[in-house]
Design an enzyme around this catalytic site. Structure first.
Site, mmCIF file in Angstrom:
data_model
loop_
_atom_site.group_PDB
_atom_site.id
_atom_site.type_symbol
_atom_site.label_atom_id
_atom_site.label_comp_id
_atom_site.label_asym_id
_atom_site.label_seq_id
_atom_site.Cartn_x
_atom_site.Cartn_y
_atom_site.Cartn_z
ATOM 1 N N ALA A 136 -2.370 2.171 -4.596
ATOM 2 C CA ALA A 136 -1.936 3.569 -4.568
ATOM 3 C C ALA A 136 -1.969 4.080 -3.123
ATOM 4 O O ALA A 136 -1.813 3.312 -2.183
ATOM 5 C CB ALA A 136 -2.817 4.400 -5.494
ATOM 6 N N VAL A 148 0.868 -1.177 0.000
ATOM 7 C CA VAL A 148 0.000 0.000 0.000
ATOM 8 C C VAL A 148 0.904 1.225 0.000
ATOM 9 O O VAL A 148 1.893 1.285 0.735
ATOM 10 C CB VAL A 148 -0.918 0.032 1.240
ATOM 11 N N CYS A 149 0.583 2.185 -0.849
ATOM 12 C CA CYS A 149 1.308 3.452 -0.891
ATOM 13 C C CYS A 149 2.797 3.197 -1.135
ATOM 14 O O CYS A 149 3.164 2.392 -1.988
ATOM 15 C CB CYS A 149 1.037 4.231 0.404
ATOM 16 N N SER A 150 3.677 3.823 -0.362
ATOM 17 C CA SER A 150 5.111 3.689 -0.602
ATOM 18 C C SER A 150 5.669 2.347 -0.164
ATOM 19 O O SER A 150 6.869 2.084 -0.328
ATOM 20 C CB SER A 150 5.874 4.825 0.094
ATOM 21 N N THR A 158 1.886 3.336 -6.610
ATOM 22 C CA THR A 158 2.157 3.850 -5.279
ATOM 23 C C THR A 158 1.415 5.185 -5.149
ATOM 24 O O THR A 158 0.623 5.546 -6.042
ATOM 25 C CB THR A 158 3.676 4.020 -5.053
#
Length: 207
Positions: A149, A99-101, A119
């Site tokens: 993202a 998730v994300c970074s 990301t």
């Protein structure tokens, strides 16, 4: 299905807790928070602490790995124990996800080479440095690797995984149980819909 969510200092809480909540509702699914050693790990805001109940060595073969992101990702990229655990888990897991970074940690573990991945929009172009093909979508699925993202997208990813593994009816029931029916008051949840002048302010909130 056993889901492992690794924690490291200054992770973003919803990156971990969003998918956790989806899987926790699902019959037959179990979620374990892991770290180098059992104990408390504090999020990026410095106010929320989650308990890692298991060390990496005690959970080498989870069915699913969900790597959260957050400002602590930069330092975690140098965490050899975490990266080695991710690499080892990938040899047996059905899905390796982020998730994300958190996708940068998958990349640093060598899992994104030549793969489409996503990301947070603010760092999407940096994924290429890890061998990935950056894709500006909310959830990107490529074989056994699934990336989400920014932050809230982890909930969508978890529902996608649940539907793929347990069937759409189960995923839909969990979505309804959570009353996950986003109707935000503002249409600015992505760069495509938000006023351009908000981008700098938004990135300034991520410390």
């Amino acid at each position: 299905m056993h889901v492992a969510i690794p924690l490291y200092p200054r992770f973003t809480a919803l990156d971990a807790v969003g998918p956790y909540t989806v899987f926790a509702f699902a019959p037959g699914w179990r979620v374990t928070f892991v770290a180098a050693a059992p104990g408390p790990v504090t999020d990026d805001a410095g106010h929320l602490t989650l308990q890692a109940t298991t060390g990496y060595a005690d959970l080498p073969r989870p069915d699913v790995v969900v790597v959260p992101g957050g400002p602590g990702t930069a330092e975690a990229l140098g965490d050899r124990a975490l990266l080695d655990w991710i690499t080892g888990a990938s040899r047996h897991a059905r899905w390796m996800t982020s998730v994300c970074s958190g996708s940068f940690l998958l990349g640093a573990a060598g899992l994104l080479t030549g793969r489409p991945a996503t990301t947070h929009w603010g760092w999407l172009d940096r994924l290429a440095a890890f061998g990935a093909v950056p894709v500006g979508e909310r959830v990107v699925h490529d074989g056994d690797v699934v990336t989400a993202a920014g932050v809230s997208a982890g909930i969508d990813m978890a529902l996608f995984l649940l539907g793929a593994a347990a069937g759409e009816a189960t995923a839909q029931a969990v979505q309804l149980a959570m009353e996950y029916d986003p109707q935000p008051p503002y249409a600015c949840g992505s760069p495509a819909s938000a006023p351009a002048e908000l981008a700098e302010a938004a990135l300034g909130l991520i410390k």
